[in-house]
Design a protein around this motif. Structure first.
Motif, short mmCIF file in Angstrom:
data_model
loop_
_atom_site.label_atom_id
_atom_site.label_comp_id
_atom_site.label_asym_id
_atom_site.label_seq_id
_atom_site.Cartn_x
_atom_site.Cartn_y
_atom_site.Cartn_z
N LEU A 1 0.82 -1.20 0.00
CA LEU A 1 0.00 0.00 0.00
C LEU A 1 0.86 1.26 0.00
O LEU A 1 0.55 2.24 -0.68
CB LEU A 1 -0.94 0.00 1.21
N GLU A 2 1.96 1.23 0.75
CA GLU A 2 2.87 2.37 0.75
C GLU A 2 3.51 2.56 -0.62
O GLU A 2 3.70 3.69 -1.08
CB GLU A 2 3.96 2.16 1.81
N TYR A 3 3.82 1.47 -1.28
CA TYR A 3 4.36 1.54 -2.64
C TYR A 3 3.34 2.16 -3.59
O TYR A 3 3.65 3.08 -4.37
CB TYR A 3 4.74 0.13 -3.11
N LEU A 4 2.10 1.66 -3.55
CA LEU A 4 1.06 2.15 -4.46
C LEU A 4 0.71 3.60 -4.21
O LEU A 4 0.32 4.33 -5.12
CB LEU A 4 -0.20 1.29 -4.32
N GLU A 5 0.86 4.04 -2.96
CA GLU A 5 0.57 5.44 -2.64
C GLU A 5 1.62 6.38 -3.21
O GLU A 5 1.32 7.52 -3.56
CB GLU A 5 0.49 5.59 -1.11
N ALA A 6 2.87 5.88 -3.34
CA ALA A 6 3.97 6.75 -3.74
C ALA A 6 4.33 6.68 -5.22
O ALA A 6 4.84 7.65 -5.78
CB ALA A 6 5.22 6.40 -2.91
N VAL A 7 4.08 5.53 -5.86
CA VAL A 7 4.55 5.35 -7.24
C VAL A 7 3.54 5.96 -8.23
O VAL A 7 2.34 5.96 -7.98
CB VAL A 7 4.75 3.84 -7.53
N PRO A 8 4.00 6.50 -9.37
CA PRO A 8 3.05 6.99 -10.39
C PRO A 8 2.28 5.84 -11.02
O PRO A 8 2.84 4.75 -11.21
CB PRO A 8 3.97 7.67 -11.42
N TRP A 9 1.03 6.07 -11.35
CA TRP A 9 0.21 5.08 -12.07
C TRP A 9 0.17 5.49 -13.53
O TRP A 9 -0.11 6.65 -13.86
CB TRP A 9 -1.21 5.02 -11.49
N VAL A 10 0.40 4.54 -14.40
CA VAL A 10 0.51 4.83 -15.83
C VAL A 10 -0.81 4.50 -16.51
O VAL A 10 -1.20 3.33 -16.60
CB VAL A 10 1.65 4.02 -16.47
N GLY A 11 -1.51 5.52 -16.97
CA GLY A 11 -2.73 5.30 -17.75
C GLY A 11 -3.96 5.06 -16.91
O GLY A 11 -3.89 4.70 -15.72
N ASP A 12 -5.12 5.22 -17.54
CA ASP A 12 -6.40 5.03 -16.85
C ASP A 12 -6.64 3.58 -16.46
O ASP A 12 -7.22 3.30 -15.41
CB ASP A 12 -7.55 5.52 -17.75
N GLU A 13 -6.18 2.64 -17.32
CA GLU A 13 -6.42 1.23 -17.03
C GLU A 13 -5.70 0.79 -15.76
O GLU A 13 -6.28 0.09 -14.92
CB GLU A 13 -5.96 0.38 -18.22
N GLU A 14 -4.44 1.22 -15.61
CA GLU A 14 -3.70 0.86 -14.42
C GLU A 14 -4.31 1.51 -13.18
O GLU A 14 -4.40 0.89 -12.11
CB GLU A 14 -2.24 1.29 -14.58
N GLU A 15 -4.75 2.76 -13.33
CA GLU A 15 -5.40 3.43 -12.20
C GLU A 15 -6.67 2.71 -11.78
O GLU A 15 -6.94 2.53 -10.58
CB GLU A 15 -5.73 4.88 -12.58
N GLU A 16 -7.46 2.26 -12.75
CA GLU A 16 -8.70 1.54 -12.43
C GLU A 16 -8.41 0.24 -11.68
O GLU A 16 -9.13 -0.13 -10.75
CB GLU A 16 -9.48 1.26 -13.71
N LYS A 17 -7.33 -0.47 -12.10
CA LYS A 17 -6.98 -1.72 -11.41
C LYS A 17 -6.56 -1.45 -9.97
O LYS A 17 -6.94 -2.19 -9.06
CB LYS A 17 -5.85 -2.42 -12.17
N VAL A 18 -5.77 -0.40 -9.77
CA VAL A 18 -5.34 -0.07 -8.41
C VAL A 18 -6.54 0.30 -7.54
O VAL A 18 -6.70 -0.21 -6.43
CB VAL A 18 -4.32 1.09 -8.44
N VAL A 19 -7.41 1.16 -8.06
CA VAL A 19 -8.55 1.63 -7.28
C VAL A 19 -9.49 0.47 -6.95
O VAL A 19 -9.98 0.35 -5.82
CB VAL A 19 -9.30 2.75 -8.03
N SER A 20 -9.76 -0.41 -7.92
CA SER A 20 -10.66 -1.54 -7.66
C SER A 20 -10.07 -2.47 -6.59
O SER A 20 -10.80 -2.97 -5.72
CB SER A 20 -10.92 -2.32 -8.96
#
Length: 532
Positions: free
Chosen positions: A224-243
């Motif tokens: 979770l700390e990694y995901l909070e700090a690293v950039p998310w590339v594109g809408d698809e990757e953001e949707e996977k993280v958020v879900s």
């Protein structure tokens, strides 16, 4: 790169194969991916070629290519082994726990004894073995330490506490063997963040899923700390993280730091942010920046179009419309006090540009409201701007024609059914702004590239036809007087005029023409033009 040994058993023979496998800085093995495993197995297995049991008679050579023999035909049958007793080590050690045996329905391919042996921590000190049966048809034996598993994983702690004497734990149908092995390896890491820092977001999500299954709390927190700090590339990757994060949140895991990247816990934040953005766009004078941000705002409003926030946004936009109208009226009053043609050149240009800017702002807000199906209120505002319509006649066309574009867009919106203002509003809108539009029509046709005369003419005509017949007749007679004077410099409403006349020459609900019906019903008044 290091190597481990892969054991394959066929007809009682044991062959050792080398499989490339990475060693992490912490000293534990990192399992190869199933694809690499299968490719290596295929390329390095010399037993794929069957040896003939007896010499074959010599055959004539020819240039035709031999038909390949299926692999299944080449291989010798493996020794009969019960499905639950798959060899998993070089010395054929087995997990004999009945409750952990492989299911009887394991496929024939999965029964092939292909394995990878991995040892964690200090060599020779392991006291528990975990055997993973992957869905790709091979198994992985992990030599691990009981105290590490029970300290780090609630899943292993529960399993091992149920059977304290258990020395071999079997996991069937493991979906992601590669990540499972890596996640177990992370239990031996002192600095887990350093281990994860060069991983990709999709891989971290896989590790997070496995850590959740194992109840590996420290790994979940590190992911979770990694995901909070690293950039998310594109809408698809953001949707996977958020879900993924939302699923964890539903299970009571604290994920707020990550969610704050895509949402806010401040109830008024969307309203305040959008209001501030719209205000900045309305005040900007840079054409390119305004154009690009207009499309961004429209996209944001469409994405935020739920019932609760939509009403708040509409009120905010209505307020902005009111401010634009007040500013436009002030500018018209300022320009009308002294003839704008008598003003110095710099003041004249500044006033004209400011009027054009406010008119463009109002047009943009109108488009937003039309897109949100909430433009009826702005139609009411515009219809009641009689003072602005009076001042409109006192300014040169070059200074005022932008205002007539707003009237034209409202007529088009009503004609297309994009807005449904009341009859009184439609009537007042035509009475107040149709003549100013006619006065500017010639300039609009030739001096405004965005003005589509055919679309506007159709919109005006359809708006007129939404009124009662008596009002149609009055407006059409007024239009006809202008059309007969200036011709093509006036909107051509001939189609609406003919439709209005046709309605006037018919009694509603019948097909009787006016002449016959008038004689039968003298109390009915009809609008007819003398063709002579």
């Amino acid at each position: 790169m290091a190597e481990i040994r892969l054991t394959r058993v066929e007809q009682g023979q044991t062959k050792i194969k080398n499989v490339p496998i990475a060693v992490t800085p912490e000293g534990f093995w990192c399992c190869p991916s199933p694809v690499v495993f299968q490719k290596t197995l295929k390329s390095q297995n010399p037993l794929n070629k069957a040896k003939p049991s007896s010499p074959l008679p010599p055959q004539k050579t020819n240039n035709t290519q031999k038909k390949p023999i299926p692999v299944s035909d080449k291989r010798a049958a493996p020794p009969p082994t019960p499905p639950s007793r798959l060899p998993i080590s070089d010395d054929h050690q087995q997990c004999n726990n009945p409750s952990e045996r492989a299911p009887a329905g394991r496929s024939k391919i999965e029964n092939l004894p292909r394995k990878v042996a991995i040892e964690f921590g200090e060599a020779g000190s392991c006291d528990v073995k975990v055997v993973l049966f992957g869905k790709q048809g091979f198994c992985v034996k992990l030599s691990v330490h009981r105290h590490v598993l029970t300290d780090k994983s609630s899943f292993f702690a529960r399993k091992l506490s149920q059977q304290p004497a258990l020395s071999c734990l079997q996991i069937d149908d493991c979906e992601d063997v590669e990540i499972y092995v890596e996640t177990v390896g992370l239990m031996y890491c002192k600095e887990m963040k350093q281990r994860l820092i060069k991983q990709s977001v999709p891989r971290i999500l896989r590790i997070l899923k496995t850590a959740e299954i194992l109840g590996f709390t420290t790994c979940i927190q590190s992911c979770l700390e990694y995901l909070e700090a690293v950039p998310w590339v594109g809408d698809e990757e953001e949707e996977k993280v958020v879900s993924t994060i939302l699923r964890l949140q539903a299970e009571g895991i604290g994920v707020n730091p990550v969610l704050k990247r895509v949402s806010s816990d401040i109830s008024k934040a969307p309203k305040d942010t959008l209001s501030h953005i719209i205000d900045l766009v309305l005040k900007s004078k840079e054409e390119k920046g305004r154009r690009e941000m207009k499309s961004v705002v429209l996209k944001l409003l469409r994405e935020n179009n739920n019932s609760g926030s939509s009403d708040i946004c509409n009120e905010m936009i209505y307020t902005s419309c009111r401010n634009c109208l007040d500013s436009l009226l002030s500018l018209f009053m300022l320009a009308a006090e002294v003839d704008i043609t008598d003003k110095p050149s710099t003041n004249k240009e500044s006033t004209v540009k400011h009027i054009a800017l406010e008119a463009d702002n109002l047009s943009w807000l109108l488009e937003i409201l039309i897109d949100k199906q909430a433009a009826d209120e702005i139609a009411v505002m515009w219809a009641n701007e009689q003072e602005l319509a009076v001042l409109h006649t006192k300014l040169p066309i070059v200074s005022r024609y932008h205002v007539s574009c707003i009237s034209g867009r409202l007529y088009v919106g009503i004609g297309r059914g994009e807005m449904l203002p009341a009859k009184e509003t439609r009537q007042l809108l035509l009475q107040t702004w149709l003549q100013p539009l006619i006065n500017d029509y010639c300039w609009l046709q030739h001096g405004c590239r965005s003005f589509d005369s055919k679309v506007v003419e159709e919109g005006i005509g359809r708006t007129i036809l939404t009124l009662p017949l008596e009002d149609q007749q009055s407006i059409m007679l007024s239009w006809l007087g202008s059309f007969l004077k200036i011709g093509d410099h006036c909107p051509n409403l001939q189609r609406a005029f003919e439709a209005s006349v046709a309605y006037g020459n018919h009694e509603i609900g019948t097909t009787t023409w006016a002449g016959d019906t008038a004689r039968a019903h003298p109390q009915v008044t009809y609008f007819c033009l003398d063709s002579s």
